[in-house]
Design a protein around this motif. Structure first.
Motif, mmCIF file in Angstrom:
data_model
loop_
_atom_site.group_PDB
_atom_site.id
_atom_site.type_symbol
_atom_site.label_atom_id
_atom_site.label_comp_id
_atom_site.label_asym_id
_atom_site.label_seq_id
_atom_site.Cartn_x
_atom_site.Cartn_y
_atom_site.Cartn_z
ATOM 1 N N ALA A 194 -23.130 -17.088 11.318
ATOM 2 C CA ALA A 194 -23.118 -16.505 9.893
ATOM 3 C C ALA A 194 -23.323 -15.137 9.758
ATOM 4 O O ALA A 194 -22.896 -14.412 8.878
ATOM 5 C CB ALA A 194 -24.524 -17.172 9.023
ATOM 6 N N LYS A 195 -24.308 -14.499 10.692
ATOM 7 C CA LYS A 195 -24.476 -13.245 10.422
ATOM 8 C C LYS A 195 -23.216 -12.281 10.874
ATOM 9 O O LYS A 195 -22.794 -11.338 10.261
ATOM 10 C CB LYS A 195 -25.431 -12.666 11.703
ATOM 11 C CG LYS A 195 -27.047 -13.034 11.290
ATOM 12 C CD LYS A 195 -27.982 -12.555 12.465
ATOM 13 C CE LYS A 195 -29.381 -12.801 11.853
ATOM 14 N NZ LYS A 195 -30.258 -12.448 12.668
ATOM 15 N N ASP A 198 -28.521 -17.862 12.084
ATOM 16 C CA ASP A 198 -27.363 -18.402 12.478
ATOM 17 C C ASP A 198 -26.542 -17.000 12.849
ATOM 18 O O ASP A 198 -26.200 -16.484 12.150
ATOM 19 C CB ASP A 198 -26.398 -19.319 11.801
ATOM 20 C CG ASP A 198 -25.484 -19.702 12.474
ATOM 21 O OD1 ASP A 198 -24.410 -19.863 11.908
ATOM 22 O OD2 ASP A 198 -25.423 -20.253 13.721
ATOM 23 N N LEU A 239 -27.073 -20.690 1.943
ATOM 24 C CA LEU A 239 -28.105 -20.257 2.989
ATOM 25 C C LEU A 239 -29.632 -20.948 2.237
ATOM 26 O O LEU A 239 -30.256 -21.243 3.124
ATOM 27 C CB LEU A 239 -28.082 -18.754 3.003
ATOM 28 C CG LEU A 239 -29.318 -18.198 3.737
ATOM 29 C CD1 LEU A 239 -29.051 -18.382 5.047
ATOM 30 C CD2 LEU A 239 -29.095 -16.648 3.347
ATOM 31 N N ASN A 262 -31.998 -23.286 4.465
ATOM 32 C CA ASN A 262 -33.295 -23.073 4.801
ATOM 33 C C ASN A 262 -34.432 -23.789 4.208
ATOM 34 O O ASN A 262 -35.304 -24.052 5.010
ATOM 35 C CB ASN A 262 -33.267 -21.599 4.596
ATOM 36 C CG ASN A 262 -32.878 -20.648 5.398
ATOM 37 O OD1 ASN A 262 -32.672 -20.851 6.785
ATOM 38 N ND2 ASN A 262 -32.853 -19.550 4.893
ATOM 39 N N GLN A 312 -31.047 -15.185 7.618
ATOM 40 C CA GLN A 312 -30.008 -15.730 8.211
ATOM 41 C C GLN A 312 -30.301 -15.934 9.415
ATOM 42 O O GLN A 312 -30.572 -14.755 10.139
ATOM 43 C CB GLN A 312 -28.762 -15.055 7.930
ATOM 44 C CG GLN A 312 -28.022 -15.256 6.490
ATOM 45 C CD GLN A 312 -26.520 -14.736 6.743
ATOM 46 O OE1 GLN A 312 -26.371 -13.778 7.294
ATOM 47 N NE2 GLN A 312 -25.792 -15.528 5.975
#
Length: 78
Positions: free
Chosen positions: A72-73, A69, A5, A9, A67
């Motif tokens: 991904a969550k 996306d 992550l 980012n 997060q």
């Protein structure tokens, strides 16, 4: 998961700022190969480096761990 992550980012905000890895590295005072290693998760950046990243990119530290996306969550909610 956190390292992935963080890497995504850093790359996202770097690109949003219109910076190449080389120029970003110069602004952060490190080599472009270090930036490449961080963005590919080959190494983990220090807290001091993350502070520099935030200053250069003009973002808050929490933004490096957000997060955005939806896929991904969804993975984290089960």
């Amino acid at each position: 998961m956190i390292r992935e992550l963080l890497a995504k980012n850093i790359k996202k905000y770097r690109k949003r700022s219109g910076l190449t890895q080389k120029h970003f590295a110069e602004l952060c005072g490190v080599s472009s190969s270090l930036i490449a290693h961080i963005e590919t998760q080959s190494c983990t950046p220090s807290i001091a480096f993350l502070e520099k990243v935030c200053a250069v990119l003009q973002i808050q530290p929490i933004q490096l761990f957000e997060q955005t996306d939806l896929a991904a969550k969804a993975e984290l909610t089960y």
